[in-house]
Design a protein around this motif. Structure first.
Motif, short mmCIF file in Angstrom:
data_model
loop_
_atom_site.label_atom_id
_atom_site.label_comp_id
_atom_site.label_asym_id
_atom_site.label_seq_id
_atom_site.Cartn_x
_atom_site.Cartn_y
_atom_site.Cartn_z
N GLU A 85 82.64 46.99 -34.21
CA GLU A 85 81.68 47.31 -35.26
C GLU A 85 82.46 47.65 -36.53
OE1 GLU A 85 79.93 50.43 -32.95
OE2 GLU A 85 78.07 49.31 -32.72
N SER A 86 81.93 47.20 -37.66
CA SER A 86 82.71 47.35 -38.90
C SER A 86 82.45 48.67 -39.62
CB SER A 86 82.38 46.20 -39.85
OG SER A 86 81.03 46.29 -40.28
N PHE A 87 81.41 49.43 -39.21
CA PHE A 87 81.02 50.70 -39.85
C PHE A 87 80.59 50.49 -41.30
CE2 PHE A 87 84.51 52.95 -37.13
CZ PHE A 87 83.77 52.74 -36.00
N LEU A 88 80.15 49.28 -41.65
CA LEU A 88 79.80 49.01 -43.05
C LEU A 88 78.28 49.08 -43.26
CD1 LEU A 88 82.09 45.90 -43.68
CD2 LEU A 88 82.56 48.28 -44.28
N TYR A 89 77.89 49.28 -44.52
CA TYR A 89 76.48 49.29 -44.90
C TYR A 89 76.15 47.95 -45.57
CZ TYR A 89 76.97 54.21 -43.93
OH TYR A 89 77.23 55.40 -43.29
N LEU A 92 75.23 47.65 -49.35
CA LEU A 92 76.23 48.04 -50.36
C LEU A 92 77.25 46.92 -50.49
CD1 LEU A 92 76.94 51.80 -49.49
CD2 LEU A 92 75.23 50.85 -51.05
N ARG A 138 83.61 40.40 -43.83
CA ARG A 138 83.24 41.77 -43.43
C ARG A 138 84.46 42.47 -42.82
NH1 ARG A 138 77.26 42.18 -41.33
NH2 ARG A 138 76.29 40.65 -42.64
N ILE B 15 71.10 52.65 -51.14
CA ILE B 15 70.67 51.60 -50.20
C ILE B 15 69.17 51.35 -50.35
CG2 ILE B 15 70.31 51.14 -47.73
CD1 ILE B 15 73.07 52.43 -47.25
N ARG B 18 68.39 49.30 -53.35
CA ARG B 18 68.70 47.87 -53.14
C ARG B 18 67.65 47.21 -52.24
NH1 ARG B 18 74.42 47.98 -53.72
NH2 ARG B 18 74.62 48.78 -55.83
N ASP B 78 75.60 48.34 -37.17
CA ASP B 78 77.04 48.10 -37.26
C ASP B 78 77.87 49.38 -37.05
OD1 ASP B 78 79.05 46.29 -37.35
OD2 ASP B 78 78.94 45.89 -39.50
N GLY B 79 77.33 50.31 -36.29
CA GLY B 79 78.11 51.49 -35.89
C GLY B 79 78.46 52.44 -37.01
N ALA B 80 77.69 52.39 -38.12
CA ALA B 80 78.05 53.22 -39.28
C ALA B 80 78.07 54.71 -38.95
CB ALA B 80 77.10 52.94 -40.43
N GLY B 83 81.24 55.58 -37.65
CA GLY B 83 82.16 55.60 -38.79
C GLY B 83 82.15 56.95 -39.48
N TYR B 87 85.27 59.41 -40.02
CA TYR B 87 85.71 59.82 -41.37
C TYR B 87 85.75 61.34 -41.51
CZ TYR B 87 84.16 55.01 -42.31
OH TYR B 87 83.95 53.65 -42.26
#
Lengths: 236, 221
Positions: A85-89, A92, A138, B15, B18, B78-80, B83, B87
């Motif tokens: 998983e990329s941990f991205l939004y 954005l 990505r 977000i 958008r 996507d596992g945010a 994340g 962090y």
């Protein structure tokens, strides 16, 4: 110097299923440890446990001098994880994602542009929404965020997947430079070629345990062309 | 914690700007609720005027389910969410940031919805201070309870059905107290001493505190 990662008899249970079953593992500074194993062997679970994302049910788990089972929040920000998983939004842009990561980790925001440029995220691509990017792009954004953070411990799960050869080269060169300055890399990979990345150890995971641990006393590149150039043999 | 809360709220609002999910989907849904309930009830002006506060808060409650679900879903894509943990973002900060972001969206939605109520049901608006303050705490309570229960339901494969099942009964005091406070406001009651406003304040404070304390445990699973 002591171990940066020290796992002793670590058990991780997901639901009712044990995914790490009494795993013993050590990694020191300046090491690149290649973690191998079949699908479902526990490679990704090992990385998640080291990152403090898997609840450790039993055993002793020390990462960067901190008991990761008891105080994961004290050490996570020093760890970089590039996983499936990329941990991205998605809504954005690449730049906004990287800047967010740097703010969240209290890292130097001025690192963002250089890190993005190093993986080719420049111009309009840097301002493109992640939702509109390809899998490889990505991965580059996630990689740029990781490079900009400069973690002490790098946990990379199939880092070369989806990346073009040029970006693979950038990643390998960056990791080699970090490792030479004392960083540690745990690399999970099914690939037989790892570019210019030179594992110092190869551990094999099976059934949630380490089933073999080979210390590469004379580290050699795994990439056949690179190995041929240097006249090196194969890693056992 | 507060720094992280502002970081998360700013990111979530960006977000939303958008994706425009609240404006393009949740707000129209809230209007549909107002209209459908008006049809279901007696459409005579006297009846609609009387039930206007209840229908308003019912529409807000239903809308809040989508808003909090969306706010938490942002972190599961996507596992945010993992994340954020890696962090080192404070879980209490994540909770408060989500509450702040949903609060801003819901409060704006309520302004549009109130205009809809005035047009469709024609109630005589009065007691504006009590209306605004009770709406503030009712929305805050809905957001705090909603974000907590939405995160709690995240692990379930039936999240879409589990969240309303958990949240609607829990948030029923907000529905009741919000309705009663607005009925008091419409009959020109004053801000001070309104018992329903006190209930809304207690609800909001309790769920904000519970969320800030326990959100980390819920997030870690």
């Amino acid at each position: 110097m002591g171990s940066l990662v020290s796992f002793k008899n670590v058990i991780v249970i997901s639901g009712n299923f044990p995914i790490l079953t009494g795993l013993d593992f050590e990694a020191g500074p300046g090491e690149i440890v290649l973690v191998k194993g079949r699908n479902g062997a526990g490679k990704t679970s090992l990385l998640r446990a080291v990152a403090g994302l898997a609840r450790i049910t039993r055993g002793s788990a020390n990462v960067l001098g901190v008991d990761i089972a008891a105080n994961p929040a004290d050490v996570r920000h020093r760890i970089g994880l590039l996983g499936h998983e990329s941990f991205l939004y998605e809504d954005l842009s690449a730049r906004e994602n990287v800047r967010f990561v740097l703010k969240a980790t209290r890292s130097d925001p001025s690192n963002a542009e250089a890190a993005m440029a190093s993986v080719g995220l420049t111009g309009r691509l840097a301002d493109l929404k992640v939702a509109k990017m390809s899998a490889g792009q990505r991965k580059k954004v996630a990689l740029a965020a990781l490079l900009a953070r400069e973690p002490e411990l790098w946990l990379l799960d199939e880092p070369h997947a989806s990346l073009d050869s040029w970006t693979r080269g950038v990643l390998d060169a960056t990791l080699n430079a970090k490792v030479s300055r004392g960083a540690t890399v745990l690399l999970v990979s099914h690939e037989s070629h790892h570019g210019s990345l030179v594992p110092t150890r190869i551990v094999e995971v099976g059934g949630g345990k380490i089933i073999s641990d080979t210390n590469a006393t004379k580290p050699v590149p795994l990439d056949p062309p690179a190995a041929a150039k240097q006249g090196s043999g194969n890693v056992a | 914690m507060w720094r992280d809360a502002l970081l998360i709220a700013a990111k979530d609002l960006k977000i939303e700007l958008r994706s425009k999910v609240t404006m393009n989907q949740i707000l129209p849904f809230a209007f549909v609720v107002l209209i459908v309930f008006a049809f279901a009830l007696d459409t005579s002006p006297g009846t609609l005027e009387k039930v206007a506060p209840g229908l308003f808060w019912l529409a807000v409650l239903f809308s809040s389910i989508f808003s909090v679900d969306r706010a938490v879903a942002i972190e599961t894509d996507d596992g945010a969410g993992d994340g954020l943990l890696v962090y080192g973002v404070d879980p209490g900060g994540i909770f408060l940031g989500k509450v702040l972001s949903v609060f801003v969206q819901l409060f704006l939605l309520e302004i549009f919805l109130l205009l809809g109520v005035v047009v469709l049901y024609g109630p005589k608006i009065g007691g504006l201070p009590l209306m605004v303050v009770s709406a503030f705490f009712a929305t805050l309570g809905l957001c705090a309870a909603g974000v907590t229960y939405s995160q709690l339901a995240t692990g379930s494969r039936a999240k879409q059905t589990l969240l309303p099942l958990l949240l609607v009964p829990v948030a029923s005091p907000v529905l009741l107290a919000g309705t009663k406070a607005w009925q008091d406001a419409f009959s020109s009651a004053t801000l001070l001493g309104d018992p329903w406003l006190r209930l809304l304040i207690v609800f909001a404070v309790v769920y904000l505190a519970l969320g800030a304390i326990f959100f980390g445990s819920i997030l870690e699973g």
